[in-house]
Design a protein around this motif. Sequence first.
Motif, PDB file in Angstrom:
ATOM      1  N   LYS A 190     -49.489 -50.670   6.381  1.00 37.23           N
ATOM      2  CA  LYS A 190     -48.608 -51.284   5.446  1.00 37.23           C
ATOM      3  C   LYS A 190     -49.228 -51.521   4.165  1.00 37.23           C
ATOM      4  O   LYS A 190     -48.767 -51.578   3.081  1.00 37.23           O
ATOM      5  CB  LYS A 190     -47.911 -52.274   6.198  1.00 37.23           C
ATOM      6  N   GLU A 191     -50.657 -52.336   4.492  1.00 36.21           N
ATOM      7  CA  GLU A 191     -51.085 -52.745   3.110  1.00 36.21           C
ATOM      8  C   GLU A 191     -51.887 -51.710   2.429  1.00 36.21           C
ATOM      9  O   GLU A 191     -52.065 -51.546   1.333  1.00 36.21           O
ATOM     10  CB  GLU A 191     -52.257 -53.894   3.648  1.00 36.21           C
ATOM     11  N   ALA A 192     -52.382 -50.628   3.313  1.00 41.59           N
ATOM     12  CA  ALA A 192     -53.088 -49.475   2.752  1.00 41.59           C
ATOM     13  C   ALA A 192     -52.101 -48.631   2.050  1.00 41.59           C
ATOM     14  O   ALA A 192     -52.484 -48.036   0.678  1.00 41.59           O
ATOM     15  CB  ALA A 192     -53.699 -48.692   3.669  1.00 41.59           C
ATOM     16  N   ALA A 193     -50.788 -48.581   2.484  1.00 38.63           N
ATOM     17  CA  ALA A 193     -49.653 -47.980   1.562  1.00 38.63           C
ATOM     18  C   ALA A 193     -49.500 -48.733   0.269  1.00 38.63           C
ATOM     19  O   ALA A 193     -49.102 -47.937  -0.682  1.00 38.63           O
ATOM     20  CB  ALA A 193     -48.300 -47.729   2.577  1.00 38.63           C
ATOM     21  N   ARG A 194     -49.338 -49.876   0.239  1.00 36.34           N
ATOM     22  CA  ARG A 194     -49.112 -50.570  -1.015  1.00 36.34           C
ATOM     23  C   ARG A 194     -50.432 -50.555  -1.970  1.00 36.34           C
ATOM     24  O   ARG A 194     -50.075 -50.047  -3.136  1.00 36.34           O
ATOM     25  CB  ARG A 194     -49.055 -52.048  -0.581  1.00 36.34           C
ATOM     26  N   LEU A 195     -51.346 -50.385  -1.765  1.00 31.75           N
ATOM     27  CA  LEU A 195     -52.584 -50.441  -2.480  1.00 31.75           C
ATOM     28  C   LEU A 195     -52.389 -48.908  -2.933  1.00 31.75           C
ATOM     29  O   LEU A 195     -52.864 -48.458  -3.997  1.00 31.75           O
ATOM     30  CB  LEU A 195     -53.989 -50.692  -1.704  1.00 31.75           C
ATOM     31  N   ILE A 196     -52.567 -47.784  -2.104  1.00 28.26           N
ATOM     32  CA  ILE A 196     -52.508 -46.604  -2.446  1.00 28.26           C
ATOM     33  C   ILE A 196     -51.211 -46.199  -3.533  1.00 28.26           C
ATOM     34  O   ILE A 196     -51.605 -45.492  -4.658  1.00 28.26           O
ATOM     35  CB  ILE A 196     -52.416 -45.554  -1.386  1.00 28.26           C
ATOM     36  N   SER A 232     -49.673 -38.048   0.831  1.00 28.38           N
ATOM     37  CA  SER A 232     -49.359 -36.402   0.683  1.00 28.38           C
ATOM     38  C   SER A 232     -48.071 -36.293   0.829  1.00 28.38           C
ATOM     39  O   SER A 232     -47.377 -36.676   1.782  1.00 28.38           O
ATOM     40  CB  SER A 232     -50.120 -36.034   2.028  1.00 28.38           C
ATOM     41  N   GLU A 233     -47.433 -35.730  -0.289  1.00 31.56           N
ATOM     42  CA  GLU A 233     -45.667 -35.205  -0.262  1.00 31.56           C
ATOM     43  C   GLU A 233     -45.110 -36.561  -0.274  1.00 31.56           C
ATOM     44  O   GLU A 233     -44.060 -36.738   0.726  1.00 31.56           O
ATOM     45  CB  GLU A 233     -45.446 -34.474   0.700  1.00 31.56           C
ATOM     46  N   ASP A 234     -45.649 -37.843  -0.926  1.00 28.12           N
ATOM     47  CA  ASP A 234     -44.944 -38.988  -0.810  1.00 28.12           C
ATOM     48  C   ASP A 234     -45.155 -39.808   0.516  1.00 28.12           C
ATOM     49  O   ASP A 234     -44.132 -40.645   0.667  1.00 28.12           O
ATOM     50  CB  ASP A 234     -43.466 -38.889  -1.395  1.00 28.12           C
ATOM     51  N   GLU A 235     -45.993 -39.183   1.437  1.00 30.80           N
ATOM     52  CA  GLU A 235     -46.127 -40.016   2.587  1.00 30.80           C
ATOM     53  C   GLU A 235     -47.156 -40.477   2.616  1.00 30.80           C
ATOM     54  O   GLU A 235     -48.430 -39.791   2.527  1.00 30.80           O
ATOM     55  CB  GLU A 235     -45.679 -38.998   3.891  1.00 30.80           C
ATOM     56  N   ILE A 236     -47.652 -41.615   3.304  1.00 30.61           N
ATOM     57  CA  ILE A 236     -48.929 -42.071   3.523  1.00 30.61           C
ATOM     58  C   ILE A 236     -49.461 -41.700   4.908  1.00 30.61           C
ATOM     59  O   ILE A 236     -48.879 -41.977   5.952  1.00 30.61           O
ATOM     60  CB  ILE A 236     -48.900 -43.695   3.492  1.00 30.61           C
ATOM     61  N   CYS A 237     -50.438 -40.923   4.926  1.00 34.23           N
ATOM     62  CA  CYS A 237     -51.208 -40.362   5.865  1.00 34.23           C
ATOM     63  C   CYS A 237     -52.395 -41.404   6.566  1.00 34.23           C
ATOM     64  O   CYS A 237     -53.001 -41.780   5.629  1.00 34.23           O
ATOM     65  CB  CYS A 237     -51.679 -38.982   5.867  1.00 34.23           C
ATOM     66  N   LYS A 238     -52.496 -41.464   7.650  1.00 28.34           N
ATOM     67  CA  LYS A 238     -53.645 -42.154   8.369  1.00 28.34           C
ATOM     68  C   LYS A 238     -54.266 -41.205   9.444  1.00 28.34           C
ATOM     69  O   LYS A 238     -53.627 -40.914  10.260  1.00 28.34           O
ATOM     70  CB  LYS A 238     -53.064 -43.441   8.948  1.00 28.34           C
ATOM     71  N   VAL A 239     -55.523 -40.842   9.276  1.00 19.45           N
ATOM     72  CA  VAL A 239     -56.061 -39.894  10.280  1.00 19.45           C
ATOM     73  C   VAL A 239     -57.308 -40.517  10.484  1.00 19.45           C
ATOM     74  O   VAL A 239     -58.115 -41.220   9.578  1.00 19.45           O
ATOM     75  CB  VAL A 239     -56.197 -38.417   9.317  1.00 19.45           C
TER      76      VAL A 239
END
Length: 247
Positions: free
Chosen positions: A194-200, A229-236
């Motif tokens: 969630k925090e990564a998504a906000r920052l990105i 990617s395509e408005d989605e936050i990806c975590k790999v």
Amino acid sequence: MMRFNILKWCDDKISYLKEQEITFKRGIPQLPIEYTYTGIPSAVSTFAYRNDIPEVAKVNALLTYFMFENKLWPRLAKIDDDIEILKEYGGVSGFDLSPSIGMLRPRQRLSILVNAIHACYLGTKGIKILPNYRAGDFGTLCAADYFPDECSFIVGNLGCTNNGFKAYGEYQLDIVLQKKNPSILFVYGSIFKKEAARLIRQHGFEIISFPDRRNRVRNNGRSYRYYLSEDEICKVLYADAAKRRMA
């Protein structure tokens, strides 16, 4: 045993950096762009646990100084002895003396000065530096801005924003990110998606996180890459992402 004199250490190293034509701003040495680390590390460990990294992997690995301060001070006294060790690795993150809110302002500035001197000094010796952003209160924010804009950098678990100052630390980080505009923010420690998504979404970079040693050893902590990617936050898993990049 002779006590380590930090003021003399600073004076000696500042004189040397001036001889190397390092620029100073507000009394803080400025890290030249050619000294910065631009690679993507295969592994990250602290200097104290550098032997966790296999011999064959050192050249692509990054060492950090996210250690308790009683482990950091001896490294200053032995900096010249450490240089040959550090050259075996792909790069080194900046020193991590920690100015903090509530600390006397001169002490905050001293920590930042030492961090900057350490980075610039190693840089003059041919060691690549992934800068470590570390500030205390807003009065030291500018002093901590000693590395180039548009330069990727690393923070320890989002700047250790605990002790009741989490929102303050995140706001500080947002200010720095807006100015620096890095392509990658490296995080040593965990970060919630969630925090990564906000920052990105706010700043437009990707994030690569590396677990601290405790989580890596005790909890089999893994490294992750976060990106949009395509408005989605990806975590790999970072290892999988690195393999795809090399393919």
